[in-house]
Design a protein around this motif. Structure first.
Motif, PDB file in Angstrom:
ATOM      1  N   TYR A  65      12.857   3.056   3.899  1.00 35.30           N
ATOM      2  CA  TYR A  65      11.566   3.064   4.599  1.00 35.30           C
ATOM      3  C   TYR A  65      11.702   3.771   5.948  1.00 35.30           C
ATOM      4  O   TYR A  65      10.868   4.606   6.328  1.00 35.30           O
ATOM      5  N   GLY A  66      12.792   3.470   6.672  1.00 32.41           N
ATOM      6  CA  GLY A  66      13.009   4.095   7.978  1.00 32.41           C
ATOM      7  C   GLY A  66      13.225   5.596   7.872  1.00 32.41           C
ATOM      8  O   GLY A  66      12.667   6.378   8.656  1.00 32.41           O
ATOM      9  N   TYR A  67      14.026   6.026   6.878  1.00 32.03           N
ATOM     10  CA  TYR A  67      14.252   7.462   6.692  1.00 32.03           C
ATOM     11  C   TYR A  67      12.951   8.169   6.304  1.00 32.03           C
ATOM     12  O   TYR A  67      12.656   9.272   6.786  1.00 32.03           O
ATOM     13  N   ALA A  68      12.162   7.553   5.427  1.00 28.72           N
ATOM     14  CA  ALA A  68      10.892   8.159   5.018  1.00 28.72           C
ATOM     15  C   ALA A  68       9.963   8.329   6.211  1.00 28.72           C
ATOM     16  O   ALA A  68       9.254   9.337   6.337  1.00 28.72           O
ATOM     17  N   THR A  69       9.972   7.338   7.112  1.00 28.55           N
ATOM     18  CA  THR A  69       9.137   7.417   8.313  1.00 28.55           C
ATOM     19  C   THR A  69       9.612   8.524   9.233  1.00 28.55           C
ATOM     20  O   THR A  69       8.804   9.269   9.815  1.00 28.55           O
ATOM     21  N   ASP A 120       0.837  -1.195   0.000  1.00 25.81           N
ATOM     22  CA  ASP A 120       0.000   0.000   0.000  1.00 25.81           C
ATOM     23  C   ASP A 120       0.876   1.252   0.000  1.00 25.81           C
ATOM     24  O   ASP A 120       1.882   1.311   0.728  1.00 25.81           O
ATOM     25  N   PRO A 121       0.527   2.273  -0.781  1.00 29.80           N
ATOM     26  CA  PRO A 121       1.250   3.544  -0.704  1.00 29.80           C
ATOM     27  C   PRO A 121       0.909   4.255   0.599  1.00 29.80           C
ATOM     28  O   PRO A 121      -0.195   4.761   0.765  1.00 29.80           O
ATOM     29  N   MET A 122       1.836   4.285   1.530  1.00 27.60           N
ATOM     30  CA  MET A 122       1.581   4.816   2.865  1.00 27.60           C
ATOM     31  C   MET A 122       2.349   6.109   3.155  1.00 27.60           C
ATOM     32  O   MET A 122       1.909   6.932   3.960  1.00 27.60           O
ATOM     33  N   LEU A 123       3.511   6.268   2.518  1.00 23.04           N
ATOM     34  CA  LEU A 123       4.365   7.417   2.805  1.00 23.04           C
ATOM     35  C   LEU A 123       4.640   8.192   1.521  1.00 23.04           C
ATOM     36  O   LEU A 123       4.528   7.644   0.428  1.00 23.04           O
ATOM     37  N   GLY A 124       5.028   9.453   1.664  1.00 17.64           N
ATOM     38  CA  GLY A 124       5.435  10.228   0.506  1.00 17.64           C
ATOM     39  C   GLY A 124       6.876   9.899   0.123  1.00 17.64           C
ATOM     40  O   GLY A 124       7.541   9.081   0.777  1.00 17.64           O
ATOM     41  N   THR A 125       7.354  10.547  -0.915  1.00 24.09           N
ATOM     42  CA  THR A 125       8.751  10.366  -1.318  1.00 24.09           C
ATOM     43  C   THR A 125       9.695  11.096  -0.357  1.00 24.09           C
ATOM     44  O   THR A 125      10.918  10.904  -0.425  1.00 24.09           O
ATOM     45  N   ASN A 126       9.156  11.911   0.522  1.00 21.94           N
ATOM     46  CA  ASN A 126       9.777  12.483   1.709  1.00 21.94           C
ATOM     47  C   ASN A 126      11.289  12.732   1.618  1.00 21.94           C
ATOM     48  O   ASN A 126      12.086  11.981   2.193  1.00 21.94           O
ATOM     49  N   PRO A 127      11.720  13.781   0.910  1.00 19.29           N
ATOM     50  CA  PRO A 127      13.157  14.037   0.763  1.00 19.29           C
ATOM     51  C   PRO A 127      13.821  14.494   2.060  1.00 19.29           C
ATOM     52  O   PRO A 127      13.191  15.130   2.912  1.00 19.29           O
TER      53      PRO A 127
END
Length: 445
Positions: free
Chosen positions: A319-323, A229-236
């Motif tokens: 994944y951890g950095y995006a979170t 599932d798409p849960m997070l953004g690309t979150n730079p």
């Protein structure tokens, strides 16, 4: 438009093939017709692993007909001088309701991306991310910043759903001002919108003798490790540090393998998405860029985190950095929504809805630790050491962060500006005609 026509043709042929199979007629009676439709289906762009073509191959002995090489088509392009392109974008933003000063700041962020060769966040974003959202009334053209809470070194700002391209620079200016007075400044913003090229904010800090750090969340498109599932953004996550090299160290990276803006570029250019960028519910490897973008909006597929899907190549790190970025853009601001709720679409009605994003901005005054010039010298020792280290076979150069973009800007300035493709030119023509803005010569040609 051409891509849409091809997709429609493929859907029609898919339906005809499925109908033919559904009749239940003996294979020898429908073979010729099925093979004929398979040829047309493949020519329209269907991949050879499509189930209907697999049936054609295994049941009806269909084999792909080698396609004749298409005659090269020269797509219209135009060379847009940076100052003229920035002026056109500024006028368009004013036409969409931005006050002139806010439009100038916003256009400066867009042209900054274009200058550095970051086409995914330059004029490419003007119409779909800003103008269209203003028109849809999910983005306020007039940005009114409210300081909710403030100390000597920190501030919480409410962007009131204004234009992120204006909100971002103002927040980083505030962080820099605090850093120059007190050593460090951190400003977080809630209820903002897409703030554009994130490296812009790092460069704001480095030009003032500071280390700059920033991050933002975004509409959901990235799956967690082992999820689909798409849960997070690309979150730079972005770092900027001044150097003696003639250009600053600027690391501006999404926490996903790729980001949506790059896919939009590939869509405009008719290019496939490289394998490994997408997590699909069916487990299928996806390269169909237009279909991927459509399915990302529906939540049917997702981008893989930095490191790729699964854990073998370290996808859990991305994944951890995006979170971590999500927490710094949602929890610390007391933002109203996060991740899946930032899709921009009401799932019940299908209508567009606002996406209240969060950002953070950190400025660190280098002079609080050592003289700025000494820091620049030491930074260059490290960076030159990296660039001068042994190259792998077939490579003659090692780059450090910010160097490729610096070279791109030099090259474009020497050429006289940014080269825009037909799709971008068409967008600008539409916007100029809509707002009765005089078109520069390069746009009229």
């Amino acid at each position: 438009r051409n891509n849409r026509q091809l997709l429609d043709k493929m859907e029609e042929l898919r339906y005809r093939l499925s109908t033919l199979l559904g009749r239940g007629s003996p294979a020898n009676e429908i073979k010729d017709k099925y093979v004929e439709l398979c040829d047309k289906f493949a020519a329209a762009g269907a991949p050879n692993d499509d189930v209907l073509l697999q049936v054609g191959s295994k049941v009806f002995d269909w084999t792909p007909t080698p396609a004749k090489p298409a005659a090269p088509v020269e797509e219209k392009t135009a060379l847009a001088p940076f100052d003229e392109l920035e002026d056109v974008m500024c006028k368009i933003l004013v036409g969409y309701g931005l006050p002139e000063e806010q439009a100038k700041v916003s256009a400066d962020v867009l042209i900054g991306a274009e200058k550095r060769g970051i086409r995914s966040h330059g004029v490419n974003r003007l119409k779909p991310i800003y103008c269209d959202r203003i028109k849809a009334k999910i983005l306020n053209p007039v940005s009114e910043l409210t300081i909710v809470k403030e100390t000597e070194t920190t501030a919480l700002v409410d962007g009131n759903m204004g234009v992120g391209l204006y909100i971002g620079p103002k927040c980083m200016d505030m962080a820099i001002e605090k850093a120059l007075k007190h050593g460090v400044g951190m400003v977080v913003c809630r209820r903002s919108t897409h703030y554009g090229f994130a490296g812009h904010y790092a460069l704001q800090a480095t030009t003032k003798g500071c280390i700059g750090i920033t991050g933002t969340n975004a509409r959901p498109s990235v799956a967690p490790t082992f999820g689909c599932d798409p849960m997070l953004g690309t979150n730079p996550l972005v770092f900027g540090m001044p150097t003696n090299d003639g250009f600053d160290f600027v690391l501006d990276c999404a926490t996903s393998v790729q980001q949506r803006g790059k896919l939009e570029i590939w869509q405009r250019e008719g290019k496939p998405t490289p394998p490994g960028c997408i997590v699909d519910r069916s487990g299928k490897v996806r390269t169909d860029t237009e279909g991927i973008l459509r399915d990302l909006s529906k939540g049917v597929c997702a981008l893989a985190p930095l490191g790729g899907s699964g854990s073998d190549m370290g996808g859990y790190k991305g994944y951890g950095y995006a979170t971590a970025i999500e927490l710094l853009c949602y929890a610390i601001q007391d933002n109203p929504l996060w991740g899946p709720e930032l899709s921009g679409v009401n799932k019940e009605t299908g209508e567009k809805k606002p996406m209240p994003l969060g950002h953070f901005f950190i400025a660190i005054n280098i002079e609080s630790f050592l003289p700025l010039q000494r820091f620049k010298e030491l930074s260059s020792v490290v960076l030159n050491g990296l660039r001068n280290s042994a190259k792998e076979p077939g490579r003659d150069r090692i780059y450090t962060a910010g160097e490729v973009e610096f070279e791109a800007e030099k090259k474009q300035r020497a050429a006289g500006g940014a080269t825009l493709n037909k799709s971008l030119l068409d967008d600008l023509v539409v916007l100029c005609e809509e707002l009765n803005i005089e078109q520069p010569a390069w746009l009229k040609a």
